[in-house]
Write a protein that holds these residues in place. Structure first.
Motif, PDB file in Angstrom:
ATOM      1  N   SER A 227      -6.232   4.812   1.328  1.00  0.00           N
ATOM      2  CA  SER A 227      -6.034   3.665   2.255  1.00  0.00           C
ATOM      3  C   SER A 227      -5.859   4.081   3.563  1.00  0.00           C
ATOM      4  O   SER A 227      -5.630   5.441   3.774  1.00  0.00           O
ATOM      5  CB  SER A 227      -4.763   2.877   1.536  1.00  0.00           C
TER       6      SER A 227
ATOM      7  N   ASP B 277       0.945  -1.124   0.070  1.00  0.00           N
ATOM      8  CA  ASP B 277       0.241   0.197  -0.059  1.00  0.00           C
ATOM      9  C   ASP B 277       0.996   1.187   0.067  1.00  0.00           C
ATOM     10  O   ASP B 277       0.587   2.253  -0.624  1.00  0.00           O
ATOM     11  CB  ASP B 277      -0.746  -0.021   1.224  1.00  0.00           C
TER      12      ASP B 277
ATOM     13  N   GLU C  80     -11.017   0.792   8.226  1.00  0.00           N
ATOM     14  CA  GLU C  80     -11.371   0.500   6.939  1.00  0.00           C
ATOM     15  C   GLU C  80     -12.709   1.639   6.517  1.00  0.00           C
ATOM     16  O   GLU C  80     -12.549   2.181   5.744  1.00  0.00           O
ATOM     17  CB  GLU C  80     -11.842  -0.789   6.724  1.00  0.00           C
TER      18      GLU C  80
END
Length: 264
Positions: free
Chosen positions: A184, A81, A175
């Motif tokens: 992210s 990520d 999340e």
């Protein structure tokens, strides 16, 4: 695990995860990669996945330590990520480290995992730990892909803050916060800190404290204010209220009518 061993001897074994032992007291002697090592108080034992090792006390008083296991998939997810998508797994060249930054990150993560920390705090401390383990003592340094400076960072941070202000009393998973921000969760932490100077979980706690303070001023009891603001228990609320405002919730409630000039 958190343990204090005196005579226990670990047979040669390995883990399918990164394993970190933080020695708190005494000393542990172990063999790893064909050499003997000793981890004394304040040191970190860092084992790569599938690193065979044993262990035993190296002092009469034994050794007290905490151990945390972090799966490779978790590390790979974070690295994929925050880099250009080509994650290269880190490896520790030495299994016994004197690294205060890594030790502190691991201790904070361990405390969050065994305590009553919310999901946002746990995720933040996991991110901090993986970043620390990659950036310190490993053979492959982390090159982070940063968000665009300025407008993009500000937009991401403000979207997340809007959700925190709306749902401050809820347990918000990382999340969900990242989805609201449009990035992210790892990028979100960096953007949020750059914009507000604190982590999302710190901001959420502050918003809860401000709401509780307003409820106290309106006459609510400390227990009522803590519950309404989303604190798990009154002792947790009391501790953070004192840390941030310098007085107890009860003292603040009793003083409010005098400060504001209200009666009753």
């Amino acid at each position: 695990m958190h343990a204090h061993f005196f005579q226990h001897v670990y047979h040669l074994h390995s883990h399918d995860a990164y394993s970190f032992g933080i020695t708190e007291a005494g000393a542990q002697r172990f063999s790893c990669r064909g050499a003997a090592h000793t981890s004394g108080a304040g040191m970190v034992m860092a084992f790569n996945p599938d690193d065979p090792h044993d262990g035993r006390a190296a002092a009469d008083l034994g050794y007290q330590y905490r151990i945390v296991h972090i799966g490779p998939d978790v590390v790979r997810e974070l690295l994929t990520d925050v880099t250009d998508g080509r994650a290269v797994m880190p490896l520790f060249a030495q299994p016994a480290l004197s690294d205060p930054v890594l030790r502190t990150a691991l201790l904070r993560l361990h405390t969050a995992l065994v305590g009553d920390a919310g999901p946002l705090v746990r995720d933040e401390r996991l991110t901090a730990t993986v970043t620390a383990m990659v950036g310190r003592g490993t053979t492959r340094p982390l090159r982070v892909r940063e968000l665009e400076r300025g407008g993009r960072t500000r937009t991401v941070a403000r979207r997340a803050r809007a959700l925190l202000e709306e749902a401050y009393a809820e347990q918000i998973p990382a999340e969900r916060l990242a989805e609201a921000a449009g990035c992210s969760r790892f990028a979100l932490y960096r953007a949020f800190h750059a914009e507000y100077g604190m982590s999302p979980s710190d901001c959420q706690r502050l918003l809860r404290l401000r709401r509780a303070r307003a409820l106290l001023a309106d006459g609510s009891s400390a227990a009522e204010a803590a519950a309404a603001a989303g604190f798990a228990d009154q002792s947790h609320f009391h501790r953070w209220f004192v840390r941030c405002f310098g007085v107890t919730p009860g003292a603040y409630r009793n003083a409010t009518p005098i400060v504001t000039g209200r009666s009753g």
